[in-house]
Design a protein around this motif. Structure first.
Motif, PDB file in Angstrom:
ATOM      1  N   UNK A   1       0.782  -1.235   0.000  1.00 16.05           N
ATOM      2  CA  UNK A   1       0.000   0.000   0.000  1.00 16.05           C
ATOM      3  C   UNK A   1       0.811   1.280   0.000  1.00 16.05           C
ATOM      4  N   UNK A   2       2.140   1.183  -0.161  1.00 22.24           N
ATOM      5  CA  UNK A   2       2.960   2.395  -0.118  1.00 22.24           C
ATOM      6  C   UNK A   2       3.356   2.857  -1.524  1.00 22.24           C
ATOM      7  N   UNK A   3       3.358   4.163  -1.685  1.00 28.05           N
ATOM      8  CA  UNK A   3       3.823   4.747  -2.943  1.00 28.05           C
ATOM      9  C   UNK A   3       4.792   5.881  -2.629  1.00 28.05           C
ATOM     10  N   UNK A   4       5.436   6.383  -3.682  1.00 25.32           N
ATOM     11  CA  UNK A   4       6.404   7.463  -3.476  1.00 25.32           C
ATOM     12  C   UNK A   4       5.638   8.765  -3.259  1.00 25.32           C
ATOM     13  N   UNK A   5       5.813   9.357  -2.097  1.00 24.19           N
ATOM     14  CA  UNK A   5       5.158  10.630  -1.794  1.00 24.19           C
ATOM     15  C   UNK A   5       6.032  11.783  -2.250  1.00 24.19           C
ATOM     16  N   UNK A   6       7.337  11.650  -2.065  1.00 25.06           N
ATOM     17  CA  UNK A   6       8.240  12.732  -2.471  1.00 25.06           C
ATOM     18  C   UNK A   6       9.649  12.180  -2.641  1.00 25.06           C
TER      19      UNK A   6
ATOM     20  N   UNK B   1      16.020  10.755   1.070  1.00 25.32           N
ATOM     21  CA  UNK B   1      16.063  10.361  -0.345  1.00 25.32           C
ATOM     22  C   UNK B   1      14.663  10.145  -0.914  1.00 25.32           C
ATOM     23  N   UNK B   2      13.828   9.503  -0.122  1.00 26.90           N
ATOM     24  CA  UNK B   2      12.454   9.231  -0.563  1.00 26.90           C
ATOM     25  C   UNK B   2      11.533   9.328   0.652  1.00 26.90           C
ATOM     26  N   UNK B   3      10.337   9.830   0.446  1.00 21.75           N
ATOM     27  CA  UNK B   3       9.289   9.694   1.468  1.00 21.75           C
ATOM     28  C   UNK B   3       8.223   8.777   0.887  1.00 21.75           C
ATOM     29  N   UNK B   4       7.936   7.692   1.591  1.00 25.34           N
ATOM     30  CA  UNK B   4       6.884   6.771   1.166  1.00 25.34           C
ATOM     31  C   UNK B   4       5.612   7.066   1.946  1.00 25.34           C
ATOM     32  N   UNK B   5       4.505   6.831   1.287  1.00 22.33           N
ATOM     33  CA  UNK B   5       3.216   7.134   1.916  1.00 22.33           C
ATOM     34  C   UNK B   5       2.241   5.983   1.700  1.00 22.33           C
ATOM     35  N   UNK B   6       1.539   5.639   2.750  1.00 22.13           N
ATOM     36  CA  UNK B   6       0.385   4.750   2.589  1.00 22.13           C
ATOM     37  C   UNK B   6      -0.835   5.647   2.623  1.00 22.13           C
ATOM     38  N   UNK B   7      -1.415   5.912   1.468  1.00 19.43           N
ATOM     39  CA  UNK B   7      -2.442   6.957   1.391  1.00 19.43           C
ATOM     40  C   UNK B   7      -3.735   6.546   2.091  1.00 19.43           C
TER      41      UNK B   7
ATOM     42  N   UNK C   1      -1.596  18.912   8.025  1.00 19.18           N
ATOM     43  CA  UNK C   1      -2.269  19.069   9.310  1.00 19.18           C
ATOM     44  C   UNK C   1      -1.939  17.862  10.183  1.00 19.18           C
ATOM     45  N   UNK C   2      -1.886  18.053  11.500  1.00 18.57           N
ATOM     46  CA  UNK C   2      -1.491  16.931  12.373  1.00 18.57           C
ATOM     47  C   UNK C   2      -2.309  15.664  12.133  1.00 18.57           C
ATOM     48  N   UNK C   3      -3.582  15.808  11.872  1.00 22.04           N
ATOM     49  CA  UNK C   3      -4.419  14.626  11.673  1.00 22.04           C
ATOM     50  C   UNK C   3      -4.149  13.899  10.367  1.00 22.04           C
ATOM     51  N   UNK C   4      -3.367  14.533   9.490  1.00 23.30           N
ATOM     52  CA  UNK C   4      -3.110  13.898   8.189  1.00 23.30           C
ATOM     53  C   UNK C   4      -1.928  12.938   8.219  1.00 23.30           C
ATOM     54  N   UNK C   5      -1.290  12.832   9.359  1.00 23.47           N
ATOM     55  CA  UNK C   5      -0.218  11.845   9.511  1.00 23.47           C
ATOM     56  C   UNK C   5      -0.585  10.975  10.716  1.00 23.47           C
TER      57      UNK C   5
ATOM     58  N   UNK D   1       6.757  -4.539  11.144  1.00 22.19           N
ATOM     59  CA  UNK D   1       5.502  -4.112  11.778  1.00 22.19           C
ATOM     60  C   UNK D   1       4.934  -2.878  11.078  1.00 22.19           C
ATOM     61  N   UNK D   2       5.811  -1.931  10.715  1.00 21.38           N
ATOM     62  CA  UNK D   2       5.296  -0.682  10.123  1.00 21.38           C
ATOM     63  C   UNK D   2       4.757  -0.920   8.722  1.00 21.38           C
ATOM     64  N   UNK D   3       5.561  -1.607   7.884  1.00 17.86           N
ATOM     65  CA  UNK D   3       5.144  -1.765   6.479  1.00 17.86           C
ATOM     66  C   UNK D   3       4.178  -2.939   6.283  1.00 17.86           C
TER      67      UNK D   3
END
Lengths: 420, 366
Positions: free
Chosen positions: B53-58, B87-93, B136-140, B200-202
């Motif tokens: 479920x992770x993609x490249x955020x930045x 180098x990369x930020x990954x995001x699970x949207x 916003x804090x709730x978005x993470x 655990x995280x991914x």
């Protein structure tokens, strides 16, 4: 069709009526009469450029650059005048990105003419209907046609990269195209490489009940290169070729044009979907404009059937594609060799002059399409790989199959053969 | 290995030491990007992050800590970097979780100057992630620092990171969770080794994930999204390989533009655009002046080498400041230029252009 007849046509209605009459006459003609009055051929051509959908000036400019005049008839319709051949027929803009050339010039003269026109222009390309696309269109034929109607499929697979040394010497230029009116007989002598080209004519229901089973037994049957949509308004039908040629073997030009519109709508949606999904680009973050880079896009993956290509075939493919200026895949690149059967190419589609980055291995091809590279590059690649390397490929954009995109494009298109 | 392959013009087989390759941050960076791409099951690349479920955020976003936190750390005598660029930020949207990924050639000790950067990342991946990302804090909902290195360095880097986090906590600061992942190779392919925190995280179910199938005797590198980054601690071999890819991409951009041009006209290229196109847009984000100068310099040298190889007189090329142009007087000249530049290969140039002061290079002619 004479220049006088064609010059007398003043609008789309005139043209449709004229070709309708010709089509009806042709279906009743004797073979001798038909030799004098060839069938109507339509060539679907993609036009690249920002203005194609919006004005009537851009298209004549594109053709003029190839020495062909387009004379305005009415919006989206032009008379085609070749300096040597005279009035050739008409070009009509069917969709913003796709035009069609209608002509009843003999196919042995018309096909090279279209080929030269398209090859000479980076703004024009064939509409490429791969075997994978045809397999989805075939499902439409099955759904739309009574099972007792006759249809015709042609399968073409030619392993041109399985070459003997002698053949290699002869292959500096592209092999001749097969006859547009049907596969040619084998040349004299022994063909050392796999070459499948045959025509299957039978009832729709009969073929439908057997085709999947036959494809499982013999993979070249995946390489559909020609498909007939039986006409719902009379005998015969509309023969679609993998390079965008469509021959009208029905008694109705209106029906012919409706079929063109149907397939072109699917194709244009497919192009748009392909580009929307596959185009790699860096997007800036919405939240912090100008700050974050976000990669958007999905790779195009083509997988060969197990066990993959023979190393000698892989080698010949790479050699023939990147060592020869005129090559079947119309690609340029300096291959970076990373192994016996692995290369990277940061290359160019040398027809449309757009970049394409590829990894080629004996197992398949992975391509990254930078934004701006036309979706047609992908469809030509899939068509050619299926035809010349492996008829049983699986293709994907991201994690979804190529057929998924074709089916999705076809699903939302209305089918109305009565529409003009 | 099959030794009978034909070597196409301008190509030579690369012979990387695979165990060294996985230490290279450029390889690691591109591998992480591929791990987050959408690919079919049958692909030789297995995109574990994407499937979870992770993609490249930045890519390389410049991030900074809140000023109050930096002042607080200063008062506690905790050195930090003013800003960092993971180098990369990954995001699970779907559930708004973020991983800050930093690629490392090797481990380092807690005495190393690299620890300042590490402290900054640890604080950033804690409660500061939303602020740093401009959300916003709730978005993470959750975030983690994920260091990526070669497997042989993973445990040592983990120890260093743990010690650094403990030191921050002992001063009353709040480091975020972290994980260290390591690439390793075997005859079967390239694997990503994942510790319990990253599992655990991914959501990885196993501690060893096969990232890439590799055929015997074959260089495992996938296509590179980012071919070159002078800010990364690249090995000499990887630097040469990256330059080759960079130059081939620039050459493709030049050929594409000339091929589409309708003479008579001059086709102009801004060096910045060439670099941006070849580097997937991240050139604009490089803030290090010496890196930018280096990139401009090697680009000019590449273009001079390309000009020289064409041997067209009078030269249709012009290089002024940061602009390069090709003048196409007519179709004949366009065909001649295209013919020559499509014969050019960046192989020798990429090997020879190393120092930024070099200006002219002999080329092999086919």
């Amino acid at each position: 069709m004479t220049d006088a007849h064609l010059t007398a046509i003043h609008d789309r209605h005139d043209m449709i009526s004229y070709f309708d009459g010709q089509s009806a006459a042709n279906i009743e003609a004797t073979p001798a009469q038909r030799a004098k009055h060839p069938l109507l051929k339509s060539f679907l051509i993609e036009v690249l450029g920002d203005h194609i959908g919006s004005d009537d000036e851009f298209l004549p400019q594109v053709f003029q650059r190839q020495g062909v005049s387009l004379e305005f008839v009415e919006s989206g319709l032009f008379r085609v005048i070749d300096p040597n051949l005279g009035v050739l027929g008409f070009v009509e803009r069917l969709r913003p990105r796709v035009v069609v050339l209608y002509s009843d010039l003999r196919v042995d003269r018309l096909r090279p003419w279209v080929k030269n026109l398209v090859y000479g222009s980076p703004e024009l390309d064939n509409v490429w209907l791969s075997g994978l696309t045809f397999s989805v269109l075939w499902n439409n034929v099955v759904r739309l046609t009574k099972p007792d109607r006759f249809t015709r499929l042609v399968f073409t697979h030619d392993s041109i990269f399985q070459m003997t040394d002698d053949e290699e010497m002869d292959a500096e230029t592209e092999p001749e195209e097969t006859s547009p009116e049907g596969p040619q007989d084998e040349q004299e002598g022994i063909v050392e490489r796999r070459a499948t080209s045959f025509r299957l004519v039978d009832r729709v229901g009969e073929i439908n009940s057997k085709l999947a089973q036959m494809q499982g037994l013999y993979s070249p049957l995946h390489a559909i290169s020609q498909l007939r949509f039986p006409s719902p308004v009379g005998p015969g039908g509309h023969d679609f070729y993998d390079n965008g040629q469509v021959t009208n073997r029905s008694p109705s030009f209106r029906d012919h044009r409706a079929h063109l519109l149907f397939v072109v709508q699917i194709y244009e949606r497919l192009l748009n979907q392909t580009e929307e999904r596959a185009w790699y680009t860096i997007n800036e973050s919405v939240q912090v404009p100008g700050t974050f880079n976000q990669i958007a896009g999905a790779p195009v993956t083509i997988r060969f059937q197990d066990p993959g290509l023979d190393p000698s075939v892989f080698d010949e493919w790479v050699h023939a594609t990147f060592e020869r200026k005129r090559n079947k895949f119309r690609l340029w690149g300096n291959p970076l060799r990373l192994g016996p059967t692995k290369i990277h190419v940061y290359g160019v589609d040398r027809h449309l002059w757009r970049p394409i980055w590829m990894e080629l291995t004996e197992k398949g091809c992975t391509a990254i399409i930078p934004k701006g590279t036309c979706g047609n590059t992908i469809h030509r690649l899939v068509t050619n790989i299926q035809r010349y390397l492996d008829p049983g490929i699986k293709a994907f954009i991201g994690d979804l199959s190529y057929e998924h995109y074709v089916e999705d494009s076809a699903r939302s298109v209305s089918y109305d053969p009565r529409r003009e | 290995m099959n030794t009978t392959w034909k070597i196409p013009r301008g190509a030579s087989p690369t012979t990387p030491d695979v165990s060294e390759l996985v230490k290279d941050p450029l390889f690691q960076l591109n591998a992480v990007i591929w791990l987050a791409q959408s690919l079919p099951e049958s692909s030789s690349i297995h995109p574990g992050f994407h499937r979870l479920g992770f993609s490249v955020y930045a890519i390389a976003p410049p991030l900074s800590l809140p000023l109050d936190l930096r002042l607080h750390a200063q008062r506690l005598d905790v050195p930090l970097n003013a800003s960092v660029k993971p180098d990369v930020v990954l995001e699970s949207s779907t559930d708004r979780r973020f991983a800050f990924v930093e690629c490392k050639a090797n481990s380092f000790s807690v005495q190393s100057s690299s620890v300042n950067q590490l402290r900054t990342y640890l604080l950033l991946s804690g409660g500061q992630a939303a602020d740093a990302l401009g959300l916003a804090p709730g978005q993470v909902s959750d975030s983690i620092l994920s260091l990526v290195t070669a497997e042989e360095s993973r445990l040592r880097l983990q120890d260093t990171t743990r010690e650094t986090a403990e030191a921050l906590a002992s001063k009353g600061l709040s480091p975020g969770p972290f994980s260290v992942m390591g690439f390793e190779t075997s005859e079967e392919g390239v694997f990503l080794c994942i510790g319990p925190q990253a599992q655990a995280f991914f959501g990885f179910t196993d501690g060893r994930y096969k990232f890439l199938d590799v055929a015997s005797g074959t260089d495992p590198r996938p296509l590179y999204f980012i071919p070159y980054d002078p800010d990364l601690n690249m090995t000499g071999e990887e630097r040469a390989f990256g330059r080759r890819v960079l130059f081939e991409r620039m050459l493709a951009a030049v050929i594409s533009a000339v091929g589409r041009a309708e003479p008579p006209r001059a086709v102009t290229f801004a060096l910045r655009d060439l670099l941006n196109d070849a580097c997937f847009g991240i050139f604009n984000k490089w803030e290090n002046d010496s890196s930018r100068r280096h990139m401009f310099s090697i680009t000019r040298n590449f273009l001079r080498a390309l000009e020289k190889s064409t041997r067209i007189s009078p030269s249709p090329f012009g290089l002024e400041s940061d602009m390069w142009s090709v003048t196409l007087a007519d179709e004949d000249q366009k065909e001649r230029v295209l013919d020559r530049i499509t014969r050019f290969t960046a192989e020798s140039v990429s090997k020879e252009i190393g120092a930024v002061t070099l200006s002219d290079y002999p080329l092999s002619q086919d």
